[in-house]
Scaffold this motif. Structure first.
Motif, mmCIF file in Angstrom:
data_model
loop_
_atom_site.group_PDB
_atom_site.id
_atom_site.type_symbol
_atom_site.label_atom_id
_atom_site.label_comp_id
_atom_site.label_asym_id
_atom_site.label_seq_id
_atom_site.Cartn_x
_atom_site.Cartn_y
_atom_site.Cartn_z
ATOM 1 N N TRP A 125 38.253 50.307 44.780
ATOM 2 C CA TRP A 125 37.365 49.157 45.006
ATOM 3 C C TRP A 125 38.076 48.239 45.990
ATOM 4 N N SER A 126 37.673 48.319 47.242
ATOM 5 C CA SER A 126 38.463 47.732 48.319
ATOM 6 C C SER A 126 38.017 46.323 48.715
ATOM 7 N N TRP A 127 38.994 45.514 49.070
ATOM 8 C CA TRP A 127 38.738 44.193 49.639
ATOM 9 C C TRP A 127 38.447 44.330 51.131
ATOM 10 N N HIS A 128 37.655 43.409 51.664
ATOM 11 C CA HIS A 128 37.486 43.343 53.111
ATOM 12 C C HIS A 128 37.179 41.903 53.511
ATOM 13 N N TRP A 129 37.316 41.639 54.788
ATOM 14 C CA TRP A 129 37.013 40.319 55.333
ATOM 15 C C TRP A 129 36.586 40.485 56.784
ATOM 16 N N HIS A 130 35.958 39.456 57.311
ATOM 17 C CA HIS A 130 35.534 39.454 58.709
ATOM 18 C C HIS A 130 35.430 38.006 59.151
ATOM 19 N N LYS A 131 35.506 37.794 60.431
ATOM 20 C CA LYS A 131 35.517 36.414 60.930
ATOM 21 C C LYS A 131 34.142 35.764 60.850
ATOM 22 N N VAL B 230 20.076 38.973 47.071
ATOM 23 C CA VAL B 230 19.675 40.050 46.165
ATOM 24 C C VAL B 230 18.154 40.004 45.999
ATOM 25 N N THR B 231 17.497 41.106 46.333
ATOM 26 C CA THR B 231 16.035 41.179 46.198
ATOM 27 C C THR B 231 15.615 41.935 44.943
ATOM 28 N N GLN B 232 16.529 42.747 44.387
ATOM 29 C CA GLN B 232 16.250 43.476 43.147
ATOM 30 C C GLN B 232 17.568 43.854 42.488
ATOM 31 N N GLY B 233 17.625 43.770 41.168
ATOM 32 C CA GLY B 233 18.816 44.189 40.435
ATOM 33 C C GLY B 233 19.881 43.117 40.349
ATOM 34 N N GLN B 234 21.122 43.569 40.133
ATOM 35 C CA GLN B 234 22.251 42.661 39.964
ATOM 36 C C GLN B 234 23.431 43.137 40.808
ATOM 37 N N LEU B 235 24.047 42.192 41.505
ATOM 38 C CA LEU B 235 25.191 42.465 42.363
ATOM 39 C C LEU B 235 26.367 41.620 41.886
ATOM 40 N N ALA B 236 27.510 42.269 41.707
ATOM 41 C CA ALA B 236 28.731 41.544 41.351
ATOM 42 C C ALA B 236 29.573 41.365 42.604
ATOM 43 N N ILE B 237 30.124 40.182 42.764
ATOM 44 C CA ILE B 237 30.975 39.910 43.915
ATOM 45 C C ILE B 237 32.223 39.171 43.470
ATOM 46 N N GLN B 238 33.355 39.624 43.969
ATOM 47 C CA GLN B 238 34.620 38.969 43.649
ATOM 48 C C GLN B 238 35.235 38.388 44.910
ATOM 49 N N THR B 239 35.658 37.127 44.822
ATOM 50 C CA THR B 239 36.480 36.473 45.830
ATOM 51 C C THR B 239 37.805 36.136 45.162
ATOM 52 N N ASP C 83 18.770 35.386 44.171
ATOM 53 C CA ASP C 83 19.980 34.605 44.401
ATOM 54 C C ASP C 83 20.493 34.783 45.829
ATOM 55 N N VAL C 84 21.189 33.752 46.309
ATOM 56 C CA VAL C 84 21.806 33.751 47.635
ATOM 57 C C VAL C 84 23.224 33.243 47.492
ATOM 58 N N MET C 85 24.167 33.893 48.156
ATOM 59 C CA MET C 85 25.558 33.440 48.144
ATOM 60 C C MET C 85 26.097 33.439 49.568
ATOM 61 N N LEU C 86 26.926 32.452 49.862
ATOM 62 C CA LEU C 86 27.498 32.276 51.191
ATOM 63 C C LEU C 86 29.001 32.515 51.129
ATOM 64 N N LEU C 87 29.478 33.408 51.991
ATOM 65 C CA LEU C 87 30.910 33.694 52.079
ATOM 66 C C LEU C 87 31.436 33.146 53.397
ATOM 67 N N GLY C 88 32.499 32.367 53.309
ATOM 68 C CA GLY C 88 33.045 31.753 54.508
ATOM 69 C C GLY C 88 33.750 32.740 55.409
ATOM 70 N N SER C 89 34.016 32.322 56.615
ATOM 71 C CA SER C 89 34.718 33.137 57.598
ATOM 72 C C SER C 89 36.098 33.529 57.073
ATOM 73 N N SER C 90 36.431 34.822 57.222
ATOM 74 C CA SER C 90 37.743 35.357 56.853
ATOM 75 C C SER C 90 38.025 35.285 55.359
ATOM 76 N N GLN C 91 37.000 35.157 54.522
ATOM 77 C CA GLN C 91 37.198 35.092 53.077
ATOM 78 C C GLN C 91 37.237 36.502 52.492
ATOM 79 N N PRO C 92 38.352 36.939 51.898
ATOM 80 C CA PRO C 92 38.405 38.272 51.284
ATOM 81 C C PRO C 92 37.412 38.378 50.134
ATOM 82 N N HIS C 93 36.716 39.503 50.051
ATOM 83 C CA HIS C 93 35.749 39.704 48.988
ATOM 84 C C HIS C 93 35.464 41.194 48.823
ATOM 85 N N ARG C 94 34.840 41.508 47.697
ATOM 86 C CA ARG C 94 34.413 42.879 47.441
ATOM 87 C C ARG C 94 33.266 42.833 46.436
ATOM 88 N N THR C 95 32.379 43.831 46.482
ATOM 89 C CA THR C 95 31.173 43.811 45.653
ATOM 90 C C THR C 95 30.979 45.158 44.961
#
Length: 321
Positions: A50-56, A63-72, A83-95
């Protein structure tokens, strides 16, 4: 949108490398990439690895259907349909897919700073993350149904326009992006009135780029002054006025952010991380890290391990029930 800052999935792997995801824009002039992901198979849970990634680029998750888990680095959040979630620039995360039901989501990656012209440049620094975090907007999306619904509809509109590519779709997308920014700005409860002057960040851009490229090296004010062709005293005053913090504080902030990303990988010692972040003095590194995270690097790393145990206990309870 349940969120628990002390929660993370069971297979939290601190030895994973954080991948720098290179975003290829669908339309280079719009500086964005937007697409839909569908997971219709029953399988769910954390993948291995389960890999981390980031981007500038900034990223909106819808999410339009179901459930999504996200870790920062700060929290583990479950997003549900709408639901809507905003991830900042260069913020490591994985879903990962959180439940058995099908998961449909829209991923919207964008360089927000490119969507400001001369008439709106005064608001650029509120979304550039150089002086203000984007995280308060997530609190707004969680607490305000009107804002969340509006953002959801606008991002779906951007996606649909990008797919249909009807004549004038570029105008429609740009209009929706500006409407999205306005929606967040107008409903933010913080006092932003005094923060809307032209920040002059464009003039400092060569200096900011230089800092990013030379974080592991010794960076001096004189080096940056030569790049901008400014005198020492004028530069330090101008930088503080534009950025809201001193040149040294800004460099230290960027170095600690890099250290946080390296700590998530877990394959370097704290001393090695300090050096990779450009801080040769360990005492100084610990002092700065604690200033920005209210804990030591070791405690920061342990906190991620502790999250694993909490999630294990919760999943065991769910199985019993």
């Amino acid at each position: 949108m349940p969120m628990n800052p002390a929660l993370s999935p069971t297979n939290l792997n601190l030895t994973e490398e954080i991948r720098n995801e290179k975003v290829v824009y669908q339309n280079p002039l719009l500086f964005l990439k937007i697409w839909e992901i569908k997971h219709d198979v029953p399988h769910f849970g954390t993948p291995d690895p389960w890999s981390w990634h980031w981007h500038k680029q900034v990223e909106f998750l819808v999410v339009t259907q179901g459930q999504l888990a996200i870790q920062t680095k700060d929290a583990y959040t479950i997003l549900e349909a709408g639901d809507v979630m905003l991830l900042g620039s260069s913020q490591p995360h994985r879903t990962h897919k959180y439940a058995e039901e099908p998961l449909h989501q829209i991923v919207f990656q964008i360089d927000l700073t490119q969507h400001f012209d001369l008439s709106s440049l005064a608001y650029l620094h509120l979304f550039s993350e150089l002086t203000h975090s984007l995280e308060p907007f997530n609190a707004l999306l969680r607490s305000n149904d009107t804002v969340r619904t509006g953002a959801y509809q606008l991002i779906r509109q951007i996606y649909e326009e990008s797919q249909s590519r009807q004549i004038g779709y570029e105008l429609a997308i740009v209009a929706a992006i500006k409407h999205l920014l306005l929606l967040l700005l107008r409903n933010d409860t913080r006092d932003l009135a005094g923060l809307t002057e032209d920040s002059g960040i464009s003039r400092l851009r060569p200096a900011l780029d230089y800092i990013d490229e030379h974080l592991t090296e010794r960076i001096t004010v004189e080096d940056v002054c030569r790049i901008l062709n400014l005198s020492y005293h004028y530069f330090i005053k101008y930088f503080k006025k534009v950025m809201g913090l001193s040149f040294i504080d800004y460099v230290n902030y960027k170095r600690i952010k890099k250290a946080e990303r390296l700590l998530l990988t877990g394959d370097l010692s704290i001393m090695e991380i300090s050096y990779e972040a450009g801080i040769q003095n360990m005492a100084q590194f610990y002092k700065l890290f604690k200033r920005y995270n209210q804990c030591s690097p070791k405690e920061f790393k342990q906190r991620l391990r502790d999250q694993t145990e909490i999630q294990d206990e919760q999943l065991m309870t769910q199985e019993v029930e």
